[in-house]
Design a protein around this motif. Structure first.
Motif, mmCIF file in Angstrom:
data_model
loop_
_atom_site.group_PDB
_atom_site.id
_atom_site.type_symbol
_atom_site.label_atom_id
_atom_site.label_comp_id
_atom_site.label_asym_id
_atom_site.label_seq_id
_atom_site.Cartn_x
_atom_site.Cartn_y
_atom_site.Cartn_z
ATOM 1 N N MET A 443 0.831 -1.215 0.000
ATOM 2 C CA MET A 443 0.000 0.000 0.000
ATOM 3 C C MET A 443 0.859 1.257 0.000
ATOM 4 O O MET A 443 0.411 2.318 -0.465
ATOM 5 C CB MET A 443 -0.924 -0.016 1.222
ATOM 6 C CG MET A 443 -1.984 -1.110 1.186
ATOM 7 S SD MET A 443 -2.966 -1.091 -0.339
ATOM 8 C CE MET A 443 -3.720 0.539 -0.246
ATOM 9 N N ILE A 444 2.066 1.168 0.516
ATOM 10 C CA ILE A 444 2.983 2.322 0.453
ATOM 11 C C ILE A 444 3.291 2.639 -0.999
ATOM 12 O O ILE A 444 3.332 3.813 -1.401
ATOM 13 C CB ILE A 444 4.284 2.022 1.234
ATOM 14 C CG1 ILE A 444 3.983 1.811 2.711
ATOM 15 C CG2 ILE A 444 5.301 3.152 1.052
ATOM 16 C CD1 ILE A 444 5.187 1.430 3.535
ATOM 17 N N TYR A 445 3.495 1.587 -1.802
ATOM 18 C CA TYR A 445 3.758 1.804 -3.227
ATOM 19 C C TYR A 445 2.541 2.406 -3.921
ATOM 20 O O TYR A 445 2.665 3.361 -4.699
ATOM 21 C CB TYR A 445 4.139 0.478 -3.890
ATOM 22 C CG TYR A 445 4.149 0.565 -5.393
ATOM 23 C CD1 TYR A 445 5.212 1.160 -6.069
ATOM 24 C CD2 TYR A 445 3.082 0.067 -6.154
ATOM 25 C CE1 TYR A 445 5.219 1.256 -7.447
ATOM 26 C CE2 TYR A 445 3.089 0.158 -7.535
ATOM 27 C CZ TYR A 445 4.156 0.755 -8.179
ATOM 28 O OH TYR A 445 4.157 0.861 -9.547
ATOM 29 N N VAL A 446 1.359 1.868 -3.652
ATOM 30 C CA VAL A 446 0.153 2.343 -4.326
ATOM 31 C C VAL A 446 -0.125 3.809 -3.999
ATOM 32 O O VAL A 446 -0.471 4.605 -4.886
ATOM 33 C CB VAL A 446 -1.047 1.459 -3.933
ATOM 34 C CG1 VAL A 446 -2.342 2.033 -4.506
ATOM 35 C CG2 VAL A 446 -0.843 0.032 -4.422
ATOM 36 N N ARG A 447 0.052 4.183 -2.748
ATOM 37 C CA ARG A 447 -0.312 5.539 -2.313
ATOM 38 C C ARG A 447 0.803 6.559 -2.497
ATOM 39 O O ARG A 447 0.532 7.730 -2.758
ATOM 40 C CB ARG A 447 -0.744 5.508 -0.851
ATOM 41 C CG ARG A 447 -2.014 4.696 -0.611
ATOM 42 C CD ARG A 447 -2.426 4.745 0.842
ATOM 43 N NE ARG A 447 -3.664 3.993 1.081
ATOM 44 C CZ ARG A 447 -4.256 3.881 2.258
ATOM 45 N NH1 ARG A 447 -3.715 4.456 3.322
ATOM 46 N NH2 ARG A 447 -5.370 3.175 2.381
ATOM 47 N N HIS A 448 2.066 6.115 -2.330
ATOM 48 C CA HIS A 448 3.158 7.089 -2.311
ATOM 49 C C HIS A 448 4.252 6.832 -3.335
ATOM 50 O O HIS A 448 5.061 7.719 -3.578
ATOM 51 C CB HIS A 448 3.781 7.131 -0.907
ATOM 52 C CG HIS A 448 2.799 7.428 0.182
ATOM 53 N ND1 HIS A 448 2.223 8.674 0.348
ATOM 54 C CD2 HIS A 448 2.275 6.634 1.152
ATOM 55 C CE1 HIS A 448 1.393 8.644 1.393
ATOM 56 N NE2 HIS A 448 1.401 7.421 1.885
ATOM 57 N N GLY A 449 4.311 5.635 -3.915
ATOM 58 C CA GLY A 449 5.238 5.401 -5.002
ATOM 59 C C GLY A 449 6.553 4.754 -4.617
ATOM 60 O O GLY A 449 6.787 4.367 -3.470
ATOM 61 N N THR A 450 7.420 4.647 -5.627
ATOM 62 C CA THR A 450 8.673 3.911 -5.481
ATOM 63 C C THR A 450 9.674 4.607 -4.569
ATOM 64 O O THR A 450 10.452 3.939 -3.888
ATOM 65 C CB THR A 450 9.307 3.687 -6.864
ATOM 66 O OG1 THR A 450 9.257 4.921 -7.604
ATOM 67 C CG2 THR A 450 8.567 2.624 -7.631
ATOM 68 N N TYR A 451 9.693 5.958 -4.582
ATOM 69 C CA TYR A 451 10.631 6.657 -3.695
ATOM 70 C C TYR A 451 10.386 6.267 -2.235
ATOM 71 O O TYR A 451 11.313 5.983 -1.481
ATOM 72 C CB TYR A 451 10.490 8.174 -3.850
ATOM 73 C CG TYR A 451 11.283 8.756 -4.994
ATOM 74 C CD1 TYR A 451 12.507 8.211 -5.369
ATOM 75 C CD2 TYR A 451 10.812 9.859 -5.706
ATOM 76 C CE1 TYR A 451 13.237 8.753 -6.416
ATOM 77 C CE2 TYR A 451 11.533 10.405 -6.760
ATOM 78 C CZ TYR A 451 12.746 9.849 -7.108
ATOM 79 O OH TYR A 451 13.465 10.389 -8.151
ATOM 80 N N TRP A 452 9.127 6.264 -1.854
ATOM 81 C CA TRP A 452 8.791 5.960 -0.458
ATOM 82 C C TRP A 452 9.004 4.477 -0.145
ATOM 83 O O TRP A 452 9.587 4.130 0.889
ATOM 84 C CB TRP A 452 7.339 6.352 -0.168
ATOM 85 C CG TRP A 452 7.195 7.794 0.190
ATOM 86 C CD1 TRP A 452 6.919 8.828 -0.659
ATOM 87 C CD2 TRP A 452 7.332 8.367 1.494
ATOM 88 N NE1 TRP A 452 6.872 10.019 0.031
ATOM 89 C CE2 TRP A 452 7.113 9.761 1.359
ATOM 90 C CE3 TRP A 452 7.600 7.851 2.759
ATOM 91 C CZ2 TRP A 452 7.177 10.630 2.445
ATOM 92 C CZ3 TRP A 452 7.653 8.719 3.838
ATOM 93 C CH2 TRP A 452 7.450 10.083 3.678
ATOM 94 N N LEU A 453 8.538 3.594 -1.044
ATOM 95 C CA LEU A 453 8.646 2.162 -0.772
ATOM 96 C C LEU A 453 10.099 1.725 -0.646
ATOM 97 O O LEU A 453 10.497 1.099 0.346
ATOM 98 C CB LEU A 453 7.956 1.362 -1.880
ATOM 99 C CG LEU A 453 8.024 -0.161 -1.730
ATOM 100 C CD1 LEU A 453 7.305 -0.623 -0.468
ATOM 101 C CD2 LEU A 453 7.438 -0.858 -2.957
ATOM 102 N N PHE A 454 10.911 2.066 -1.646
ATOM 103 C CA PHE A 454 12.295 1.592 -1.640
ATOM 104 C C PHE A 454 13.229 2.527 -0.871
ATOM 105 O O PHE A 454 14.313 2.105 -0.460
ATOM 106 C CB PHE A 454 12.772 1.372 -3.068
ATOM 107 C CG PHE A 454 11.998 0.296 -3.770
ATOM 108 C CD1 PHE A 454 12.141 -1.029 -3.407
ATOM 109 C CD2 PHE A 454 11.084 0.612 -4.772
ATOM 110 C CE1 PHE A 454 11.409 -2.033 -4.029
ATOM 111 C CE2 PHE A 454 10.359 -0.380 -5.405
ATOM 112 C CZ PHE A 454 10.519 -1.701 -5.036
#
Length: 495
Positions: A443-454
């Protein structure tokens, strides 16, 4: 290579082992037959997981079109939940009994029941089918508590010089099962959705995989008969010989709780990121590369299969790696460091923009593939490329393969000759918790994208890497001279 294969089947005790007088040639042979039956349990569990996971969603849609993806996530969480709840009980019980054979039989019976029930969902009426599927997956999760028994048994049934190799082979069996599962599911797809009926029971592309696993479980129960499965332990006997005492409790090491928690938490973090990546890789490929579902299945199938092959090679080479480096260094530099690199490599760089999907229904514009316009971050974040995904996944496969084998080896040696059922149950439960939590991180990827997830992944894995590096001496299980002797014996066994 041929000598190693011949040694695998002959099960002849080396002359140096014979001189230790710890066991007779017959006891040695019986012990290793049982250990290899234990390997087979891991293969069987992961085979079923690989078979069922591939067709779970279309099978659920076929059985109950009203179930929805929300209920699918509940079904995916059922196996680790069952394992999490029952592993402590199984671990406690294994410490109380003189032989784990009956426990292996009972858990395999549950495995057969779970796969049979999964394949007969159509016999139930529509409102109950999804709950029957949930029950079958939860029961399967209970059956996978056999992994706790396997880890505890291997720890007591191997000498120090044998343990790294034995645990690596156990992990290799699990990986092979996971790789073979989707192949079986793909093979039975030729039967089609309609299939054929025998005595009112339907055999089709979804149920045949379950029946194959159930039959394999029955064969395994036959192999668990007392003629083949003989509970043999040697770790305590070896420790008694080295210490010169006759009381087993006198050989127990004092528990280094800080070291034990360090290796368990590092294993948990490793499991969390592996499950997260496995869950996120499909939506990432669809969004970042504008692939169709067919392209995604094809290319990710190649990537995941290559990753499994990479893991198998790592498991085979791991004993050789441990001859050159201490196990704690192998864990830090070949598990935790690649984990950190796998996250850093997925951070987007460059200026290439993500293609935004056009999904305007009812307009004259034909829908396009790419990142959904509901994910606003796609407009400002650069895309990742194919090389980033490939290299990152390779790093993750190396990290995971080394990590699960060496963490278990280090934990086993830190615990020493004491009964390890409860501790291995805790180790298994931590993995179950992370398997439940990991998909939620998507859900971090869906809501905030790759910068936040990785970015967050790089920060957390970086901290864990530094933490294990600073305290790696706490993970040392033997003096250097002792390790040298252990690796020398391992060389003899591999010949």
């Amino acid at each position: 290579m041929m000598a190693a294969i011949k040694s695998w089947f002959s099960l002849k005790q080396s002359e140096k082992d014979r001189l230790t007088d710890l066991e007779s040639d017959e006891e040695y042979r019986e012990r290793w037959i049982t250990i290899r039956l234990v390997y087979l349990s891991g293969f069987l569990m992961f085979l079923s997981f690989g078979v069922v996971t591939t067709g779970l969603w279309p099978y659920l849609e076929e059985m109950d079109p009203t179930a929805g993806k929300a209920f699918l996530s509940v079904i995916f969480a059922a196996p680790p939940a069952g394992q999490l709840l029952f592993s402590p009980l199984i671990g406690w019980y294994s410490n109380k009994v003189s032989s784990v054979r009956i426990s292996f039989v009972l858990l395999t019976v549950l495995f057969v029941f779970a796969n049979g029930l999964y394949s007969m969902i159509e016999l139930f009426s529509m409102p109950y089918r999804k709950y029957v599927m949930l029950l079958s997956r939860f029961t399967f999760g209970i059956a996978t508590s056999i992994n706790t028994l396997s880890r505890a048994y291997i720890s007591t049934a191997t000498k120090l010089c044998e343990r790294t190799q034995a645990i690596s082979m156990s992990a290799l069996g699990q990986t092979l099962g996971l790789a073979l599962g989707p192949i079986i599911q793909a093979s039975v797809s030729a039967v089609g959705n309609v299939g054929f009926q025998v005595c009112g029971v339907r055999f089709n592309m979804y149920t045949l995989g379950g029946w194959i696993c159930a039959v394999a479980g029955i064969v395994y129960i036959v192999l668990l008969n007392p003629s083949y499965f003989k509970h043999r332990t040697i770790a305590a006997k070896e420790a008694l010989r080295k210490s010169g005492t006759t009381i087993e409790k006198d050989t127990w090491k004092s528990l280094k709780l800080s070291s034990i928690w360090l290796i368990m938490m590092a294993y948990g973090i490793l499991m969390f990121f592996y499950v997260t990546f496995q869950t996120a890789i499909s939506p990432i490929s669809l969004d970042q590369f504008a692939w169709s579902h067919e392209d995604s299945l094809f290319y990710l199938g190649i990537l995941l299969t290559s990753g499994t092959a990479c893991s198998c090679v790592v498991f085979l080479l791991l004993p050789q790696l441990c001859k050159r480096f201490n196990e704690q260094n192998v864990f830090v530099y070949f598990a935790m460091l690649p984990l950190f690199l796998s996250q850093v490599l997925m951070i987007p760089v460059g200026t290439n923009k993500i293609l935004i999907a056009n999904s305007q229904n009812g307009s004259d514009v034909e829908p396009t593939l790419g990142c959904p316009d509901s994910q606003k971050w796609c407009n400002t974040v650069p895309s990742i490329n194919h090389y980033q995904l490939t290299i990152s996944y390779a790093m993750l496969c190396i990290s995971f393969s080394v990590g699960i084998a060496i963490s278990q080896t280090i934990l086993s040696k830190l615990l020493g000759t004491r009964p390890q059922g409860n501790w291995m149950a805790l180790y298994t439960s931590i993995g179950g918790i992370m398997r439940i939590m990991g998909p939620g991180a998507v859900m971090i990827y869906v809501r905030h994208g790759t910068y936040w997830l990785f970015g967050l992944g790089s920060a957390v894995s970086g901290v864990v890497f530094i933490w294990t590096w600073l305290h790696k001496e706490h993970l040392q299980t033997a003096r250097k001279s002792s390790i040298g002797a252990e690796m020398q014996l391992m060389t003899i066994h591999s010949k």
